[in-house]
Design a protein around this motif. Structure first.
Motif, PDB file in Angstrom:
ATOM      1  N   ALA A   6     -12.644  -7.720 -12.951  1.00  0.00           N
ATOM      2  CA  ALA A   6     -11.199  -7.498 -12.949  1.00  0.00           C
ATOM      3  C   ALA A   6     -10.690  -7.604 -11.518  1.00  0.00           C
ATOM      4  O   ALA A   6     -11.352  -7.182 -10.576  1.00  0.00           O
ATOM      5  N   THR A   7      -9.507  -8.172 -11.380  1.00  0.00           N
ATOM      6  CA  THR A   7      -8.825  -8.258 -10.103  1.00  0.00           C
ATOM      7  C   THR A   7      -7.432  -7.683 -10.288  1.00  0.00           C
ATOM      8  O   THR A   7      -6.740  -8.023 -11.244  1.00  0.00           O
ATOM      9  N   VAL A   8      -7.042  -6.797  -9.378  1.00  0.00           N
ATOM     10  CA  VAL A   8      -5.716  -6.198  -9.411  1.00  0.00           C
ATOM     11  C   VAL A   8      -4.959  -6.707  -8.194  1.00  0.00           C
ATOM     12  O   VAL A   8      -5.452  -6.615  -7.066  1.00  0.00           O
ATOM     13  N   GLY A   9      -3.790  -7.275  -8.410  1.00  0.00           N
ATOM     14  CA  GLY A   9      -2.986  -7.810  -7.320  1.00  0.00           C
ATOM     15  C   GLY A   9      -1.854  -6.883  -6.945  1.00  0.00           C
ATOM     16  O   GLY A   9      -1.167  -6.348  -7.813  1.00  0.00           O
ATOM     17  N   LEU A  10      -1.665  -6.692  -5.624  1.00  0.00           N
ATOM     18  CA  LEU A  10      -0.568  -5.879  -5.116  1.00  0.00           C
ATOM     19  C   LEU A  10       0.195  -6.655  -4.045  1.00  0.00           C
ATOM     20  O   LEU A  10      -0.422  -7.266  -3.171  1.00  0.00           O
ATOM     21  N   PRO A  11       1.523  -6.633  -4.089  1.00  0.00           N
ATOM     22  CA  PRO A  11       2.306  -7.297  -3.046  1.00  0.00           C
ATOM     23  C   PRO A  11       2.385  -6.412  -1.808  1.00  0.00           C
ATOM     24  O   PRO A  11       2.511  -5.189  -1.906  1.00  0.00           O
ATOM     25  N   VAL A  12       2.304  -7.034  -0.628  1.00  0.00           N
ATOM     26  CA  VAL A  12       2.407  -6.305   0.634  1.00  0.00           C
ATOM     27  C   VAL A  12       3.254  -7.118   1.612  1.00  0.00           C
ATOM     28  O   VAL A  12       3.329  -8.341   1.514  1.00  0.00           O
ATOM     29  N   ARG A  13       3.892  -6.425   2.547  1.00  0.00           N
ATOM     30  CA  ARG A  13       4.719  -7.105   3.539  1.00  0.00           C
ATOM     31  C   ARG A  13       3.876  -7.834   4.585  1.00  0.00           C
ATOM     32  O   ARG A  13       4.223  -8.906   5.033  1.00  0.00           O
ATOM     33  N   SER A  14       2.774  -7.205   5.002  1.00  0.00           N
ATOM     34  CA  SER A  14       1.921  -7.759   6.051  1.00  0.00           C
ATOM     35  C   SER A  14       0.466  -7.651   5.633  1.00  0.00           C
ATOM     36  O   SER A  14      -0.043  -6.551   5.432  1.00  0.00           O
ATOM     37  N   LEU A  15      -0.204  -8.789   5.504  1.00  0.00           N
ATOM     38  CA  LEU A  15      -1.612  -8.777   5.112  1.00  0.00           C
ATOM     39  C   LEU A  15      -2.469  -8.035   6.128  1.00  0.00           C
ATOM     40  O   LEU A  15      -3.350  -7.262   5.750  1.00  0.00           O
ATOM     41  N   GLN A  50      -6.601  -7.573  -4.784  1.00  0.00           N
ATOM     42  CA  GLN A  50      -6.024  -8.775  -4.202  1.00  0.00           C
ATOM     43  C   GLN A  50      -4.681  -8.421  -3.587  1.00  0.00           C
ATOM     44  O   GLN A  50      -3.744  -8.023  -4.285  1.00  0.00           O
ATOM     45  N   LEU A  51      -4.599  -8.530  -2.274  1.00  0.00           N
ATOM     46  CA  LEU A  51      -3.353  -8.274  -1.550  1.00  0.00           C
ATOM     47  C   LEU A  51      -2.691  -9.607  -1.278  1.00  0.00           C
ATOM     48  O   LEU A  51      -3.322 -10.528  -0.768  1.00  0.00           O
ATOM     49  N   SER A  52      -1.410  -9.717  -1.635  1.00  0.00           N
ATOM     50  CA  SER A  52      -0.691 -10.969  -1.393  1.00  0.00           C
ATOM     51  C   SER A  52       0.547 -10.672  -0.571  1.00  0.00           C
ATOM     52  O   SER A  52       1.281  -9.719  -0.839  1.00  0.00           O
ATOM     53  N   PRO A  56       7.459  -6.715  -1.521  1.00  0.00           N
ATOM     54  CA  PRO A  56       7.057  -5.795  -2.600  1.00  0.00           C
ATOM     55  C   PRO A  56       8.256  -5.196  -3.327  1.00  0.00           C
ATOM     56  O   PRO A  56       8.401  -3.992  -3.458  1.00  0.00           O
ATOM     57  N   GLU A  57       9.151  -6.072  -3.782  1.00  0.00           N
ATOM     58  CA  GLU A  57      10.334  -5.611  -4.502  1.00  0.00           C
ATOM     59  C   GLU A  57       9.923  -5.099  -5.869  1.00  0.00           C
ATOM     60  O   GLU A  57       9.012  -5.617  -6.494  1.00  0.00           O
ATOM     61  N   ARG A  58      10.598  -4.072  -6.315  1.00  0.00           N
ATOM     62  CA  ARG A  58      10.265  -3.451  -7.594  1.00  0.00           C
ATOM     63  C   ARG A  58      11.305  -3.829  -8.646  1.00  0.00           C
ATOM     64  O   ARG A  58      12.503  -3.692  -8.428  1.00  0.00           O
ATOM     65  N   THR A  59      10.812  -4.333  -9.762  1.00  0.00           N
ATOM     66  CA  THR A  59      11.663  -4.571 -10.916  1.00  0.00           C
ATOM     67  C   THR A  59      10.904  -4.091 -12.135  1.00  0.00           C
ATOM     68  O   THR A  59       9.680  -4.208 -12.198  1.00  0.00           O
ATOM     69  N   GLY A  60      11.596  -3.513 -13.063  1.00  0.00           N
ATOM     70  CA  GLY A  60      10.925  -3.032 -14.271  1.00  0.00           C
ATOM     71  C   GLY A  60      10.098  -1.790 -14.012  1.00  0.00           C
ATOM     72  O   GLY A  60      10.354  -1.007 -13.114  1.00  0.00           O
ATOM     73  N   ALA A  61       9.059  -1.621 -14.794  1.00  0.00           N
ATOM     74  CA  ALA A  61       8.231  -0.420 -14.743  1.00  0.00           C
ATOM     75  C   ALA A  61       7.362  -0.391 -13.486  1.00  0.00           C
ATOM     76  O   ALA A  61       6.899  -1.423 -13.010  1.00  0.00           O
ATOM     77  N   GLN A  62       7.169   0.794 -12.964  1.00  0.00           N
ATOM     78  CA  GLN A  62       6.264   1.001 -11.827  1.00  0.00           C
ATOM     79  C   GLN A  62       4.824   0.955 -12.335  1.00  0.00           C
ATOM     80  O   GLN A  62       4.486   1.573 -13.332  1.00  0.00           O
ATOM     81  N   VAL A  63       3.986   0.211 -11.654  1.00  0.00           N
ATOM     82  CA  VAL A  63       2.571   0.131 -11.999  1.00  0.00           C
ATOM     83  C   VAL A  63       1.796   1.032 -11.052  1.00  0.00           C
ATOM     84  O   VAL A  63       2.070   1.063  -9.856  1.00  0.00           O
TER      85      VAL A  63
END
Length: 116
Positions: A6-15, A50-52, A56-63
């Motif tokens: 499994a891979t979980v992806g999270l958005p970040v401002r600065s890698l 996985q950091l991309s 990291p704008e939020r729309t919909g449900a918080q994960v």
């Protein structure tokens, strides 16, 4: 279907900043994988984080990324010692200990250990 990884992806401002933070918090020393420009993957036990680099704008449900650890109380103390701001350490007798916190980009995380 048999899921093998499994891979979980999270958005970040600065890698760079995010990778440093996650390495410190999860005490990671292994190499990172860069599968594509603007993406870094770190091994967290049985899963890949996985950091991309993207807003990291939020729309919909918080994960919330919930991760099981052997001792949530010990991790709570360790992370407090690193200066992180954590939610309260919750204890559900006979079931679970857990606490919540966020990374610098607002991604929700939770660590838990099951009472056995």
């Amino acid at each position: 279907m048999k899921v093998t990884t499994a891979t979980v992806g999270l958005p970040v401002r600065s890698l760079t900043t995010a990778e440093s933070w996650y390495r410190r918090v999860f005490d990671l020393t292994g190499p990172a994988v860069e599968p594509a420009p603007g993406v870094v993957e770190l091994e967290l036990g049985p899963l890949e984080l996985q950091l991309s680099e993207e807003p990291p704008e939020r729309t919909g449900a918080q994960v919330t990324l919930r991760l099981g650890v052997p001792n949530a109380s010990a991790e709570y103390e360790r992370l407090t010692g690193l200066g992180l701001t954590l939610g309260p350490l919750e204890h559900v007798p006979g079931v679970v200990d857990y606490f919540d916190f966020t990374d610098p980009d607002g991604n929700a995380l939770s660590l838990y250990s099951l009472d056995e």
